[in-house]
Design a protein around this motif. Structure first.
Motif, PDB file in Angstrom:
ATOM      1  N   CYS A  14       9.374  -3.719   2.445  1.00  9.97           N
ATOM      2  CA  CYS A  14      10.430  -2.706   2.552  1.00  9.97           C
ATOM      3  C   CYS A  14       9.906  -1.298   2.800  1.00  9.97           C
ATOM      4  CB  CYS A  14      11.296  -2.714   1.298  1.00  9.97           C
ATOM      5  SG  CYS A  14      10.391  -2.331  -0.202  1.00  9.97           S
ATOM      6  N   LYS A  15       8.612  -1.143   2.788  1.00  6.35           N
ATOM      7  CA  LYS A  15       7.933   0.132   3.062  1.00  6.35           C
ATOM      8  C   LYS A  15       8.330   1.233   2.080  1.00  6.35           C
ATOM      9  CE  LYS A  15       7.280  -0.833   7.934  1.00  6.35           C
ATOM     10  NZ  LYS A  15       7.500  -0.400   9.296  1.00  6.35           N
ATOM     11  N   THR A  16       8.572   0.857   0.829  1.00  6.45           N
ATOM     12  CA  THR A  16       8.813   1.856  -0.207  1.00  6.45           C
ATOM     13  C   THR A  16       7.502   2.110  -0.937  1.00  6.45           C
ATOM     14  OG1 THR A  16       9.446   0.127  -1.778  1.00  6.45           O
ATOM     15  CG2 THR A  16      11.225   1.226  -0.575  1.00  6.45           C
ATOM     16  N   PRO A  17       7.326   3.319  -1.484  1.00  6.45           N
ATOM     17  CA  PRO A  17       6.076   3.610  -2.182  1.00  6.45           C
ATOM     18  C   PRO A  17       5.909   2.722  -3.413  1.00  6.45           C
ATOM     19  CG  PRO A  17       7.448   5.591  -1.970  1.00  6.45           C
ATOM     20  CD  PRO A  17       8.218   4.450  -1.429  1.00  6.45           C
ATOM     21  N   THR A  18       4.717   2.172  -3.585  1.00  4.14           N
ATOM     22  CA  THR A  18       4.459   1.338  -4.758  1.00  4.14           C
ATOM     23  C   THR A  18       3.887   2.170  -5.889  1.00  4.14           C
ATOM     24  OG1 THR A  18       2.303   0.741  -3.874  1.00  4.14           O
ATOM     25  CG2 THR A  18       4.130  -0.760  -3.440  1.00  4.14           C
ATOM     26  N   SER A  19       3.041   3.125  -5.576  1.00  9.36           N
ATOM     27  CA  SER A  19       2.485   4.028  -6.584  1.00  9.36           C
ATOM     28  C   SER A  19       1.746   5.138  -5.862  1.00  9.36           C
ATOM     29  CB  SER A  19       1.532   3.285  -7.521  1.00  9.36           C
ATOM     30  OG  SER A  19       0.416   2.822  -6.789  1.00  9.36           O
ATOM     31  N   GLN A  20       1.328   6.130  -6.617  1.00  9.23           N
ATOM     32  CA  GLN A  20       0.516   7.182  -6.034  1.00  9.23           C
ATOM     33  C   GLN A  20      -0.909   6.978  -6.503  1.00  9.23           C
ATOM     34  OE1 GLN A  20       2.195  10.962  -7.011  1.00  9.23           O
ATOM     35  NE2 GLN A  20       3.475  10.945  -5.199  1.00  9.23           N
ATOM     36  N   VAL A  21      -1.828   7.085  -5.582  1.00 11.48           N
ATOM     37  CA  VAL A  21      -3.232   6.861  -5.889  1.00 11.48           C
ATOM     38  C   VAL A  21      -3.898   8.212  -6.095  1.00 11.48           C
ATOM     39  CG1 VAL A  21      -5.368   5.827  -5.079  1.00 11.48           C
ATOM     40  CG2 VAL A  21      -3.188   4.758  -4.526  1.00 11.48           C
ATOM     41  N   LYS A  22      -4.538   8.382  -7.226  1.00 10.23           N
ATOM     42  CA  LYS A  22      -5.185   9.648  -7.546  1.00 10.23           C
ATOM     43  C   LYS A  22      -6.500   9.819  -6.790  1.00 10.23           C
ATOM     44  CE  LYS A  22      -2.073  10.832 -10.451  1.00 10.23           C
ATOM     45  NZ  LYS A  22      -1.122  11.841 -10.149  1.00 10.23           N
ATOM     46  N   TRP A  23      -7.062   8.727  -6.327  1.00  2.50           N
ATOM     47  CA  TRP A  23      -8.348   8.828  -5.644  1.00  2.50           C
ATOM     48  C   TRP A  23      -8.190   9.102  -4.158  1.00  2.50           C
ATOM     49  CZ3 TRP A  23      -8.483   5.077  -1.966  1.00  2.50           C
ATOM     50  CH2 TRP A  23      -7.696   3.957  -2.182  1.00  2.50           C
ATOM     51  N   ALA A  24      -6.982   9.386  -3.718  1.00  4.48           N
ATOM     52  CA  ALA A  24      -6.747   9.632  -2.289  1.00  4.48           C
ATOM     53  C   ALA A  24      -7.550  10.829  -1.801  1.00  4.48           C
ATOM     54  CB  ALA A  24      -5.266   9.849  -2.026  1.00  4.48           C
TER      55      ALA A  24
ATOM     56  N   TYR B  54      -5.218  -4.213   5.285  1.00  5.98           N
ATOM     57  CA  TYR B  54      -5.354  -5.151   4.163  1.00  5.98           C
ATOM     58  C   TYR B  54      -4.001  -5.704   3.726  1.00  5.98           C
ATOM     59  CZ  TYR B  54      -9.835  -2.713   3.867  1.00  5.98           C
ATOM     60  OH  TYR B  54     -11.047  -2.142   4.161  1.00  5.98           O
ATOM     61  N   GLY B  55      -3.051  -5.821   4.622  1.00  2.60           N
ATOM     62  CA  GLY B  55      -1.741  -6.375   4.311  1.00  2.60           C
ATOM     63  C   GLY B  55      -0.813  -5.417   3.579  1.00  2.60           C
ATOM     64  N   VAL B  56      -1.203  -4.149   3.497  1.00  3.57           N
ATOM     65  CA  VAL B  56      -0.406  -3.138   2.817  1.00  3.57           C
ATOM     66  C   VAL B  56      -0.287  -1.934   3.734  1.00  3.57           C
ATOM     67  CG1 VAL B  56      -0.289  -1.623   0.794  1.00  3.57           C
ATOM     68  CG2 VAL B  56      -1.245  -3.912   0.566  1.00  3.57           C
ATOM     69  N   TYR B  57       0.872  -1.279   3.703  1.00  2.18           N
ATOM     70  CA  TYR B  57       1.025  -0.043   4.464  1.00  2.18           C
ATOM     71  C   TYR B  57       0.465   1.128   3.654  1.00  2.18           C
ATOM     72  CZ  TYR B  57       3.961  -2.306   7.909  1.00  2.18           C
ATOM     73  OH  TYR B  57       4.428  -3.119   8.909  1.00  2.18           O
ATOM     74  N   TRP B  58      -0.196   2.058   4.354  1.00  2.00           N
ATOM     75  CA  TRP B  58      -0.802   3.220   3.715  1.00  2.00           C
ATOM     76  C   TRP B  58      -0.360   4.474   4.444  1.00  2.00           C
ATOM     77  CZ3 TRP B  58      -3.847   2.173  -0.507  1.00  2.00           C
ATOM     78  CH2 TRP B  58      -4.257   0.840  -0.660  1.00  2.00           C
TER      79      TRP B  58
END
Length: 112
Positions: free
Chosen positions: A93-103, A78-82
Motif C-alpha cells: 500500500c506504500k504507507t510508511p512503516t516506520s522512520q529509520v534513525k540511521w537514515a 529488497y522487496g520494500v519501497y524506500w
C-alpha cells in the motif's frame, strides 16, 4: 370487635393508598428526569457519532494523500519501497512503516 376491626382496616387501607400515591408520584418524577437526561445523552451521542464519522473520513483522505505524496519519490529495493531519507514503506500500500534513525548515516556514506 368485628366492627372496630373493620374501621381499623379501613383506616389502614386509606393511609396505605395515600402513601402509595405519593410513592408513585415520586417514581414518576424520577422517571421523567431520567427520560429527559436520556434524550440529552442520545442527541449528544448522535452528534459525537457524526463527528467521529467526519474525522474518520478526514483520516482516510489524509492517508491517501500521504501515499500519493510519497509514491513518486519511492524506489523499490529488497522487496520494500524506500524514500530518499531511507524510511521504509509497505510494498503493498506504500504507507510508511516506520522512520529509520540511521537514515542520516546511510546518506553520509552514499555521499562519500
Amino acid at each position: 370487635m368485628g366492627l372496630l376491626d373493620g374501621i381499623e382496616k379501613l383506616i389502614n387501607e386509606h393511609g396505605s393508598a395515600t402513601i402509595l400515591k405519593e410513592r408513585i408520584a415520586l417514581a414518576n418524577d424520577k422517571y421523567a428526569v431520567i427520560e429527559a437526561k436520556n434524550k440529552v445523552l442520545q442527541s449528544e451521542n448522535e452528534a459525537l457519532r457524526l463527528d467521529n464519522g467526519k474525522l474518520n473520513e478526514q483520516v482516510r483522505n489524509l492517508e491517501e494523500r500521504l501515499v500519493q505524496f510519497h509514491a513518486d519519490d519511492l524506489s523499490l529495493k529488497y522487496g520494500v519501497y524506500w524514500d530518499k531519507n531511507g524510511n521504509p514503506f509497505c510494498p503493498k500500500c506504500k504507507t510508511p512503516t516506520s522512520q529509520v534513525k540511521w537514515a542520516t548515516y546511510v546518506n553520509r556514506k552514499s555521499m562519500a
